[in-house]
Motif scaffolding. Structure first.
Motif, PDB file in Angstrom:
ATOM      1  N   ARG A   3       0.920  -1.124   0.090  1.00 47.56           N
ATOM      2  CA  ARG A   3       0.081  -0.050  -0.063  1.00 47.56           C
ATOM      3  C   ARG A   3       0.843   1.265  -0.069  1.00 47.56           C
ATOM      4  N   ARG A   7      -0.059   8.073   2.145  1.00 42.03           N
ATOM      5  CA  ARG A   7      -0.952   8.353   3.269  1.00 42.03           C
ATOM      6  C   ARG A   7      -0.565   8.626   4.584  1.00 42.03           C
ATOM      7  N   VAL A  74      -4.542   2.681  11.953  1.00 43.81           N
ATOM      8  CA  VAL A  74      -5.244   3.233  10.673  1.00 43.81           C
ATOM      9  C   VAL A  74      -6.746   3.824  11.227  1.00 43.81           C
ATOM     10  N   HIS A  75      -6.982   4.911  10.717  1.00 43.64           N
ATOM     11  CA  HIS A  75      -8.493   5.481  11.194  1.00 43.64           C
ATOM     12  C   HIS A  75      -9.015   6.298   9.929  1.00 43.64           C
ATOM     13  N   GLU A  76     -10.350   5.881   9.643  1.00 46.62           N
ATOM     14  CA  GLU A  76     -11.054   6.465   8.378  1.00 46.62           C
ATOM     15  C   GLU A  76     -10.119   6.599   7.192  1.00 46.62           C
ATOM     16  N   GLY A  77      -9.299   5.961   6.695  1.00 48.05           N
ATOM     17  CA  GLY A  77      -8.408   5.846   5.626  1.00 48.05           C
ATOM     18  C   GLY A  77      -7.252   6.546   5.773  1.00 48.05           C
ATOM     19  N   SER A  78      -6.725   6.991   7.127  1.00 50.41           N
ATOM     20  CA  SER A  78      -5.484   7.643   7.343  1.00 50.41           C
ATOM     21  C   SER A  78      -4.597   6.950   8.146  1.00 50.41           C
ATOM     22  N   GLN A 131      -0.056  -6.072   6.037  1.00 55.59           N
ATOM     23  CA  GLN A 131      -0.586  -5.132   6.828  1.00 55.59           C
ATOM     24  C   GLN A 131      -0.111  -5.418   8.316  1.00 55.59           C
ATOM     25  N   GLN A 135      -6.309  -1.244  13.785  1.00 54.75           N
ATOM     26  CA  GLN A 135      -7.589  -0.559  12.854  1.00 54.75           C
ATOM     27  C   GLN A 135      -8.511  -0.082  13.905  1.00 54.75           C
ATOM     28  N   ASP A 137     -12.073   1.141  13.415  1.00 54.02           N
ATOM     29  CA  ASP A 137     -13.073   0.957  12.563  1.00 54.02           C
ATOM     30  C   ASP A 137     -14.370   1.953  12.864  1.00 54.02           C
TER      31      ASP A 137
END
Length: 221
Positions: A3, A7, A74-78, A131, A135, A137
């Motif tokens: 990935r 980001r 990782v949180h909300e795509g960031s 990964q 996370q 979510d």
């Protein structure tokens, strides 16, 4: 599987957890160091026999953003590095050590080693981790995260390096609280689950033998 690291950007080194330590630019408390993986009880070191088939664990390869001693959330795509906490050494090194110990425990008929010398026949195992993260979510960063470990395993026959089998593994383990200690404990449980899954896959699919030992993560997804 890899990935983009774009980001990460300016999010790196931001504080995500209540109770984290250390300063952004130095001058604060030193980072807290943690480790994860299977612990080996004293006095249980297994002797390796040259008569056993060899299973060589090759160098574990991580995606660039997780290839180090930083803990990723990782949180909300960031994606952000958790401030004030680090692994005691690189995550790939800890995963490799945990994998060797778990394979030795669950595959007593094999001579499991990470050393390169003497591995001219038998099998070799290559792991690529894409990964290795906590996370979040839900909308709030105060909610408990889920630890996710995902990657590919390839088993080779030596000395020809012929592919015996390939499989993608995913392990998810929830933390009990959104604090460093509980998150590290969840990383530890997830690592045990992940490496046990790999050991059982090798045993059942490649070696044609039943797994050795009880299931360690019966509720994992």
């Amino acid at each position: 599987m890899r990935r983009s690291t774009a980001r990460l950007g300016g999010f790196a080194s931001l504080c995500l957890l209540a109770g984290c330590v250390g300063g952004l630019l130095g001058g604060g408390k030193p980072d807290s160091l943690y480790r994860f993986g299977v612990t080996e009880p004293a006095g249980t070191t297994k002797r390796l026999s040259s008569a056993q088939p060899t299973l060589l664990v090759e160098k574990v390869r991580f995606a660039p953003e997780i290839d180090g001693d930083r803990m990723l959330a990782v949180h909300e795509g960031s994606a952000r590095y958790i401030k004030g906490v680090r692994w005691v050494t690189s995550a790939p090194s800890l995963i490799a050590q945990a994998t060797v110990r778990e394979l030795q425990s669950r595959m007593p008929g094999f001579r499991v080693t990470a050393a390169q010398e003497g591995a001219r026949d038998g099998y070799s195992l290559a792991l690529t981790i894409g990964q290795f993260e906590a996370q979040y979510d839900n909308a709030s960063m105060l909610d408990t995260p889920t630890i996710v470990i995902a990657g590919d395993a390839t088993l080779y026959q030596l000395p020809t390096h012929t592919v015996v089998g390939q499989r993608h593994f995913v392990t998810r383990v929830g933390a009990t609280r959104s604090r460093a200690g509980e998150i590290v404990a969840a990383f530890d449980r997830a690592t045990i689950c992940y490496t046990a899954d790999i050991a059982d896959w090798i045993t059942t699919s490649a070696a044609g033998q039943p797994p050795s030992g009880d299931a360690v993560c019966p509720t994992r997804s």
